[in-house]
Design an enzyme around this catalytic site. Structure first.
Site, PDB file in Angstrom:
ATOM      1  CB  CYS A   1      -0.954   0.003   1.181  1.00 40.94           C
ATOM      2  SG  CYS A   1      -2.233  -1.245   1.021  1.00 40.94           S
TER       3      CYS A   1
ATOM      4  CG  HIS B   1      -3.202   3.592   2.264  1.00 38.11           C
ATOM      5  ND1 HIS B   1      -3.587   3.275   0.978  1.00 38.11           N
ATOM      6  CD2 HIS B   1      -3.282   2.437   2.983  1.00 38.11           C
ATOM      7  CE1 HIS B   1      -3.877   1.988   0.921  1.00 38.11           C
ATOM      8  NE2 HIS B   1      -3.711   1.447   2.119  1.00 38.11           N
TER       9      HIS B   1
ATOM     10  CG  ASN C   1      -6.740  -0.551   1.000  1.00 36.32           C
ATOM     11  OD1 ASN C   1      -6.103  -0.040   0.078  1.00 36.32           O
ATOM     12  ND2 ASN C   1      -6.159  -1.070   2.072  1.00 36.32           N
TER      13      ASN C   1
END
Ligand code: UT7
Length: 331
Positions: free
Chosen positions: A117, A257, A287
């Site tokens: 990520c 994020h 996500n």
């Protein structure tokens, strides 16, 4: 000599058409809309279906083409294309090379970048370094992930979280002092046991047994990852603010994020930021791993103004995490 900084001069983004809602997930696994909403902030996510297109490259190409069109950029001028991704089209052959060919970037070299990520965040650092050195003038950084290709839709601990998408930014030299100002990037390999995909790599190549054991899907020890993410993302964002003498008033936007709304809130709180300054689209996309940061920039592009101070923060598998301070370069 005037100092060259690396500025973002254009953005693009793409999410696939199919919308997977919390209600639909209620039919697939033992979960409910209320749990997902309160624990994560997610209401729906996008999934790339075969009928629409295949592979992360499909998403990356869409995002890149949108940027090229908006900026009226000649793809032949692009020097380098980096695709940040945890789900490349295939092992070995570079997804970025395929993307470059498909968008007509005939003079570019291209490669992929993998840091879960944090891939896009780390890619920003790489792109900026090339620009600052004077070696290249136009770098296209794309974050693209087809997370649905590694999600087990019988596992409620992961299938409610992830979605597919891509975002792209163009980095160019700037002589007004705008663009990337500072970065603090970290990693800790001890974290790989808590988030990842067990099989399919050189450590555990694919076998009949690995498929039977569902080891080609992403796993995470949510609670542990959550704890590390909350403290580390807040720590690095606070550190970037302190060492650049930024107060909460100076920060125009937090670009975090999108893993869990509670992690984002905790980071914003530690920075003392009003929540109106926090970019968020987790409710719509979930996500999207490498695509979260550029998709935020694409969604909020109209509101971000030249000179605005942006603080990026991310946390991901590996573990990998960090924060970047960047001054926005255009209206
Ligand atoms: O982007 C990369 C970095 N990733 C992250 O940052 C993710 C970090 N982790 C998280 O966001 C959270 O840990 C999750 C959203 C994954 C889980 O939330 P949580 O508050 O940590 O829940 P939990 O895992 O502690 O589970 C609480 C309860 C458990 O039941 P018991 O043991 O208390 O009876 C779970 O079995 O919730 C249960 N549960 C669910 N219930 C309904 C777990 N998943 C679900 C579900 N629906 N989907």
């Amino acid at each position: 000599m005037t100092k060259i900084t690396a500025a973002i001069t254009a953005v693009g983004g793409y999410v696939p058409q199919f919308v997977l809602t919390n209600k639909m997930l209620e039919e697939m696994v033992e979960t409910n809309d209320e749990w997902i909403t309160t624990r994560t902030g997610i209401k729906e996510r996008r999934v790339l279906k075969k009928e629409e297109g295949e592979g992360s490259s499909y998403l990356a190409i869409k995002a890149a083409k949108q940027l090229i069109e908006k900026k009226k950029l000649d793809p032949a001028e692009i020097d380098l294309i980096m695709v940040a991704t945890a789900t490349p089209d295939s092992m070995v052959a570079s997804t970025a090379a395929f993307v470059a060919s498909e968008i007509g970037a005939v003079n570019a070299f291209a490669y992929d970048l993998l840091a879960a990520c944090s891939s896009f965040l780390f890619g920003m650092s790489t792109a900026a370094s090339y620009i600052e050195s004077g070696r290249y003038k136009k770098i296209l950084l794309i974050g693209a992930d087809k997370m649905s290709s590694i999600i087990d839709y019988t596992d409620r601990t992961t299938c409610i979280i992830f979605g597919d998408g891509a975002g792209a930014v163009l980095f160019e030299p700037n002589t007004e002092g705008l663009g990337l100002q500072d970065e603090y990037l970290r990693s800790d390999g001890a974290g790989r046991q808590f988030l990842g995909m067990e099989a399919g790599g050189s450590l555990m190549p694919a076998t009949e047994q690995t498929v039977k054991d569902r080891k080609h899907y992403i796993f995470q020890d949510g609670k542990t990852v959550f704890k590390f993410a909350v403290s580390n993302m807040a720590d690095v964002a606070e550190r970037i603010m302190k060492r650049n003498n930024l107060t909460d008033e100076d920060v125009s936007w937090l670009v975090p994020h999108q893993a869990n709304k509670r992690i984002i809130d905790a980071t914003a709180n530690r920075m003392g930021l009003d929540h109106s300054k926090v970019l968020m689209n987790i409710q719509r996309y979930g996500n999207t791993t490498s695509a979260t940061l550029p998709l935020l920039l694409n969604d909020y592009e109209d509101q971000i103004k030249k000179g605005d101070n942006l603080v990026f923060a991310a946390f991901g598998g590996g573990f990998t995490w960090g924060s970047i301070y960047l001054k926005w370069a255009y209206n």
